[in-house]
Design an enzyme around this catalytic site. Structure first.
Site, PDB file in Angstrom:
ATOM      1  CG  LEU A 215      -2.029   1.023   1.711  1.00  0.00           C
ATOM      2  CD1 LEU A 215      -2.918   0.977   0.747  1.00  0.00           C
ATOM      3  CD2 LEU A 215      -2.274   0.820   2.956  1.00  0.00           C
ATOM      4  CG  HIS A 216       3.266   2.956  -2.845  1.00  0.00           C
ATOM      5  ND1 HIS A 216       2.924   1.734  -3.445  1.00  0.00           N
ATOM      6  CD2 HIS A 216       3.513   3.772  -3.920  1.00  0.00           C
ATOM      7  CE1 HIS A 216       3.008   1.880  -4.731  1.00  0.00           C
ATOM      8  NE2 HIS A 216       3.394   2.913  -5.101  1.00  0.00           N
ATOM      9  NE  ARG A 217      -0.404   3.359  -7.276  1.00  0.00           N
ATOM     10  CZ  ARG A 217       0.595   3.760  -8.049  1.00  0.00           C
ATOM     11  NH1 ARG A 217       1.356   4.850  -8.182  1.00  0.00           N
ATOM     12  NH2 ARG A 217       1.387   2.634  -8.614  1.00  0.00           N
ATOM     13  NE  ARG A 250       3.243   8.689  -0.888  1.00  0.00           N
ATOM     14  CZ  ARG A 250       2.945   9.872  -1.210  1.00  0.00           C
ATOM     15  NH1 ARG A 250       2.070  10.540  -0.256  1.00  0.00           N
ATOM     16  NH2 ARG A 250       3.793  10.523  -1.937  1.00  0.00           N
ATOM     17  CG  ASP A 291      -1.741   1.251  -3.340  1.00  0.00           C
ATOM     18  OD1 ASP A 291      -0.676   0.701  -3.154  1.00  0.00           O
ATOM     19  OD2 ASP A 291      -2.191   2.014  -2.487  1.00  0.00           O
TER      20      ASP A 291
END
Ligand code: UD1
Ligand code: UDP
Length: 370
Positions: A215-217, A250, A291
């Site tokens: 998950l990083h978007r 992030r 993502d």
């Protein structure tokens, strides 16, 4: 022929590794100058890939680091321009859709140096994604548009970018597929991640069932409601079957900022992992939730069901062939997506919309011949 290759973010190291290896083994007439913008800089987001994938040390490291889009891209632009002035390359090679991609393309475009874009033609048709802006602009500036799929060629055609009249637009296949083919056998031998995470008991063949998530978007991590809702789904799923989540910095930052770690007790959050470890975890997972663009494709190549935590994807083939479901970010839909994906074991195993693992060779052939 002198080529300046610009990289900066994790997936670009993996893509560049395929090209650099092909240059070294078969294209000695090419002099490749590697420029690292420094967009990613933590050891586990950066150097580990150079070491593990045996990518040569960059000729230039710009040390740009993190910042707002404008600042980060602007500083890169200024520093890349200085290098291009000095090196005077015949081509500039950029990958994907990050701020490093756009900065490389802008610098080269203004200096009339032909740009080669690897992974050209992808579209989400969602301009709220910074990546969509980066890829649109890069494609429109590029001379060589190396598309990973037929769909990408069609997307460019709709925007008037076609083969001919000074542009080379070709489906060459996906360089990440080159990388996965080359490195997965090495990964099988070298990675001990399954044992390290207690998923495989040493000297036994018993593998625990688990899900792998990434998950990083920005559109997910920077919206606290979406972030909470995704983590809630992973936490619910993790009560039944372990969920391994290597955390992008992030995402870690945003989980800490919104104090969400108390709601993640059933998720096994770990530091970002190396590419070889990632390949092994992907291949053996019951399903992948992500993502990430690259991870969706890798799940497809391993024929592992994927649940994409977005409303749209650029990699439409993975959905079309039944290996990927778009679940968005709502808790219930994600859980439903997992049930749906795992039950459908599974769609077509014979399609190869991403080429034959020789994308790098095709790219270098086209670059040297035209
Ligand atoms: C970038 C790309 C994205 C790509 C992703 C791959 C853009 C606009 N986005 O997103 O398309 O999918 O890389 O992983 O180019 N940080 C660290 N250490 C690092 C790197 C980042 O702590 O080594 C933290 C910083 O707080 C930084 C944040 O992560 O502000 C975001 O990093 P950034 O490179 O701006 O974007 P990514 O989310 O990594
Ligand atoms: N990856 C990795 N370690 C991790 C997470 C991802 O090696 O902890 C690899 C993954 O296998 C894929 C690439 O990084 O090859 C995808 O990068 P990312 O998800 O950061 O970016 P995106 O593909 O979405 O641009």
């Amino acid at each position: 022929m002198k080529i300046v290759t610009v990289v900066g973010a994790r997936p670009q190291f993996i893509k560049a590794a395929a090209i650099t290896r092909a240059v070294q083994t078969n294209y000695q007439q090419i002099q490749e100058i590697l420029v690292h913008t420094g967009q990613h800089y933590d050891y586990l987001m950066d150097r580990i890939f150079f070491e593990e994938l045996e990518i040569p040390k960059p000729n230039y490291h710009l040390g740009v680091g993190s910042g707002s889009h404008g600042k980060q891209t602007g500083v890169m632009l200024e520093r890349i321009e200085a290098i291009l002035q000095k090196e005077k390359p015949d081509r500039v090679l950029v990958f994907g859709d990050t701020n490093s991609t756009l900065a490389g393309a802008l610098a080269a475009g203004k200096m009339h140096i032909p740009i080669a874009h690897v992974e050209a033609g992808l579209r989400s048709y969602n301009r709220r994604m910074p990546e969509e802006i980066n890829r649109l602009l890069t494609d429109h500036l590029s001379t060589y548009l190396f598309c990973p799929t037929d769909q990408a060629v069609q997307n460019l055609s709709k925007e008037g970018i076609r083969n001919g009249k000074g542009k080379i637009v070709k489906n060459v296949g996906d360089v990440m597929y080159d990388s996965i083919l080359y490195y997965s056998t090495i990964a099988e031998k070298k990675s001990a991640i399954l044992e390290e995470l207690g998923l495989l008991i040493p000297d036994s063949s018993h593998l625990t069932d688990y899900y792998l998530a990434t998950l990083h978007r920005a559109e997910n991590t920077d919206d606290p409601q979406k972030l909470r809702s995704i983590l809630k789904a992973l936490n619910v799923i993790g009560e039944e079957v372990p969920v391994i989540l290597p955390l992008h910095p992030r995402t870690k930052k945003m989980i800490d900022f919104h104090r969400l770690s108390g709601e993640t007790q059933h998720i096994k959050m770990i530091d970002p992992i190396s590419y070889l470890n990632m390949l092994v975890l992907e291949k053996n997972a019951r399903a992948v939730l992500t993502d990430s663009g690259g991870v969706q494709k890798e799940a497809y190549w391993f024929r592992v069901p994927c649940i994409t935590l977005r409303e749209e994807t650029e990699w439409v083939e993975t959905v079309r062939w039944g290996w990927n479901v778009l679940a968005g970010t709502e808790t219930e839909r994600i859980i439903e997506g997992v049930n749906q994906a795992v039950k459908k074991q599974h769609a077509s195993k014979t399609t190869h919309p991403f080429g034959n693992g020789k994308a790098s060779w095709k790219i270098l052939n086209l670059l040297t011949k035209h």
